[in-house]
Design a protein around this motif. Sequence first.
Motif, mmCIF file in Angstrom:
data_model
loop_
_atom_site.group_PDB
_atom_site.id
_atom_site.type_symbol
_atom_site.label_atom_id
_atom_site.label_comp_id
_atom_site.label_asym_id
_atom_site.label_seq_id
_atom_site.Cartn_x
_atom_site.Cartn_y
_atom_site.Cartn_z
ATOM 1 N N ALA A 5 0.831 -1.207 0.000
ATOM 2 C CA ALA A 5 0.000 0.000 0.000
ATOM 3 C C ALA A 5 0.865 1.256 0.000
ATOM 4 N N LEU A 6 1.989 1.215 0.711
ATOM 5 C CA LEU A 6 2.903 2.355 0.726
ATOM 6 C C LEU A 6 3.473 2.614 -0.662
ATOM 7 N N GLU A 7 3.762 1.559 -1.412
ATOM 8 C CA GLU A 7 4.295 1.758 -2.755
ATOM 9 C C GLU A 7 3.294 2.514 -3.632
ATOM 10 N N GLY A 8 2.014 2.145 -3.524
ATOM 11 C CA GLY A 8 1.009 2.882 -4.282
ATOM 12 C C GLY A 8 0.949 4.341 -3.876
ATOM 13 N N GLN A 9 1.022 4.602 -2.581
ATOM 14 C CA GLN A 9 0.987 5.985 -2.099
ATOM 15 C C GLN A 9 2.204 6.780 -2.570
ATOM 16 N N LEU A 10 3.349 6.114 -2.690
ATOM 17 C CA LEU A 10 4.558 6.802 -3.153
ATOM 18 C C LEU A 10 4.430 7.251 -4.607
ATOM 19 N N VAL A 11 3.742 6.455 -5.436
ATOM 20 C CA VAL A 11 3.510 6.874 -6.824
ATOM 21 C C VAL A 11 2.724 8.178 -6.840
ATOM 22 N N ASN A 12 1.667 8.235 -6.065
ATOM 23 C CA ASN A 12 0.873 9.471 -6.004
ATOM 24 C C ASN A 12 1.710 10.646 -5.542
ATOM 25 N N ARG A 13 2.480 10.426 -4.477
ATOM 26 C CA ARG A 13 3.269 11.521 -3.909
ATOM 27 C C ARG A 13 4.299 12.019 -4.919
ATOM 28 N N HIS A 14 4.952 11.109 -5.628
ATOM 29 C CA HIS A 14 5.967 11.533 -6.595
ATOM 30 C C HIS A 14 5.344 12.323 -7.740
ATOM 31 N N ARG A 15 4.226 11.866 -8.248
ATOM 32 C CA ARG A 15 3.550 12.598 -9.326
ATOM 33 C C ARG A 15 3.085 13.972 -8.862
ATOM 34 N N LEU A 16 2.624 14.039 -7.613
ATOM 35 C CA LEU A 16 2.195 15.330 -7.062
ATOM 36 C C LEU A 16 3.376 16.273 -6.921
ATOM 37 N N ASP A 17 4.475 15.787 -6.365
ATOM 38 C CA ASP A 17 5.656 16.630 -6.187
ATOM 39 C C ASP A 17 6.213 17.113 -7.517
ATOM 40 N N ASP A 18 6.067 16.301 -8.569
ATOM 41 C CA ASP A 18 6.575 16.670 -9.890
ATOM 42 C C ASP A 18 5.593 17.504 -10.702
ATOM 43 N N GLY A 19 4.428 17.798 -10.132
ATOM 44 C CA GLY A 19 3.418 18.535 -10.875
ATOM 45 C C GLY A 19 2.799 17.739 -11.999
ATOM 46 N N GLN A 20 2.811 16.408 -11.883
ATOM 47 C CA GLN A 20 2.315 15.535 -12.946
ATOM 48 C C GLN A 20 1.007 14.846 -12.574
ATOM 49 N N VAL A 21 0.435 15.209 -11.450
ATOM 50 C CA VAL A 21 -0.711 14.462 -10.949
ATOM 51 C C VAL A 21 -1.933 14.596 -11.845
ATOM 52 N N ASN A 22 -1.994 15.618 -12.687
ATOM 53 C CA ASN A 22 -3.146 15.785 -13.575
ATOM 54 C C ASN A 22 -3.046 14.934 -14.835
ATOM 55 N N ARG A 23 -1.888 14.367 -15.087
ATOM 56 C CA ARG A 23 -1.760 13.484 -16.249
ATOM 57 C C ARG A 23 -2.382 12.133 -15.920
ATOM 58 N N PRO A 24 -3.009 11.473 -16.877
ATOM 59 C CA PRO A 24 -3.641 10.179 -16.596
ATOM 60 C C PRO A 24 -2.599 9.131 -16.200
ATOM 61 N N LEU A 25 -3.062 8.153 -15.440
ATOM 62 C CA LEU A 25 -2.200 7.063 -15.001
ATOM 63 C C LEU A 25 -2.931 5.750 -15.245
ATOM 64 N N VAL A 26 -2.273 4.813 -15.916
ATOM 65 C CA VAL A 26 -2.803 3.470 -16.112
ATOM 66 C C VAL A 26 -1.957 2.517 -15.286
ATOM 67 N N GLN A 27 -2.621 1.711 -14.457
ATOM 68 C CA GLN A 27 -1.890 0.725 -13.661
ATOM 69 C C GLN A 27 -2.402 -0.673 -14.017
ATOM 70 N N VAL A 28 -1.495 -1.632 -13.972
ATOM 71 C CA VAL A 28 -1.799 -3.002 -14.377
ATOM 72 C C VAL A 28 -1.379 -3.948 -13.256
ATOM 73 N N TYR A 29 -2.262 -4.893 -12.940
ATOM 74 C CA TYR A 29 -1.886 -5.934 -11.979
ATOM 75 C C TYR A 29 -2.644 -7.216 -12.308
#
Length: 556
Positions: A318-342
Amino acid sequence: MISSITAAVLLAAASAMAPAANPPPAPAVDATAHPAAPSTESRIEAGRRMYLEGVLPSGEMITARVRNDVTVGGDFAICGTCHRRSGLGSSEGSQVIPAIAGDRLFNPLRLPTRNLPLAPQQRPAYNMETLKRAIRSGVDANGELLDPLMPRYALDDDQIELLIDYLKTVSVEISPGVDERDIHFATIIAGPVAPEIRKALVDVMQVYVEQKNSETRHESKRAQDAPWHKEWLFSPYRKWVMHVWELTGAPETWPAQLERYYRQQPVFAVLSGVANGPWQPVHRFCEQTELPCLFPTTDLPVIAEQDFYPIYLSKGMALEGQLVNRHRLDDGQVNRPLVQVYRADDQRAKAAAEAIRQERGVRTVVWHPGEGQPGTEFWRQVLDEAEDGHLTLWLSQADVDTLWPVLEQNGGPDRIYLSSSLYGDNTDGVPPSLRDRLLFIHTNELPSRLSRLLLRSTGWLRVKGIYAPEARQVQANAYFALKVAGDALTHIRGYFFRDYFIERIEHTVDSVPYTSVYPRISLAPGQRFAAKGGYIAKLSPGPNPALVAVTEWITP
């Protein structure tokens, strides 16, 4: 001879027991006129809610005053916030919060001293009236004002008595798992854990306990024969006894297995452990049994900060998923779409995906079991959806490596996140042309720094002849749990109460010199995850690529 008064009493009693010829009808009873007195259990529960939750019997929240005129509520007005769940107090810097549990308020408070035979008295014992005065007005048993930060509560007599009834039950009898000679612990192996991993964990637990019980200073003898003025120092010593609880079969059967183990021999705490599957059944058992469950190696902890007894090293996937969000937010990329696969049959991957599924612009693609590895057509569809955004792959190396030829032919997103936990450390299969696009989510110390971080545990393991490189993380985590538990037991000095044991761990973890595989750990009251962050890393250039951090240690 029977006196006339005694005879009259006996005659009246006999008359009362004799059946009447025509008994009068029983009078109607108004149930609301004399309501039944609340049971002892309900009074104690009402007091518990006041102490730990700040809720009055009426359902209203407790408020209080500090510094005479400042009204406070919430956590600031809850007794347990400062005096703690154990009621044994706490400290912060020079501020000391005294113990108020059990009968401690109704006995004199004495300070440790070398002047025999008794320590000087700091305050006399409270009685009910002086204790009510202290709670309402902040005046102690000596008649002196308590610290201005001690809240003053406008409680009536019944409310205060409910609170005191509860306090009298707190930290009175030592917790299960401790007797006059021994203190019992368990470590848990849950699910079909690989034999080499099982052995590596059990070796650490057993060898550590054997060393701890070697009695090079004859602690058992000192505990039994300590002079009375040093009894407080030597009598708390107990030999450690380690039990291995192995859980087999389906996870839904684990609670019954845990109950059987616990009935056979209660333990004071569960230390470390490892799971191939969810930790949730163990978590629930420990919370319901009020059994500390400390620092297991699991990627699937239960994220329930309101629970008290389980404490984890990390939030895992769960922390790994949260880190993806945090990194995109810090980079100003959070508005770009994200596709995840599992994969649908991978619980670890699902936990990571669920952590960000609800975020704006996130689309989740599930690769169903039984379909083999993802093929070219599947990857082309995924890349089309992620063309203007980012891609996160919660997949194994075997699955992800089928993507590289498709990426090289079809382009694709400029940022692809991979889980170090799922993909692994072997990056030989990554084409050099794609390295710049890949970002690895890494919640441990980076591989190039890990050996240095683990010098303490690895050195001890090598000396004992039990070092298992393939289980380095499991062994390091077990060593950490044992060291933290030993340090906490030293601090509680014979107050063998599980709640107090956990509170000492919360208080001391920040200062331990060893952090297992995590570069930074910390705990505070109510926190249940020691390592709270991670790195985003990339592959270095050159023929032997290594993971290098592109961020500092970031916390979601």
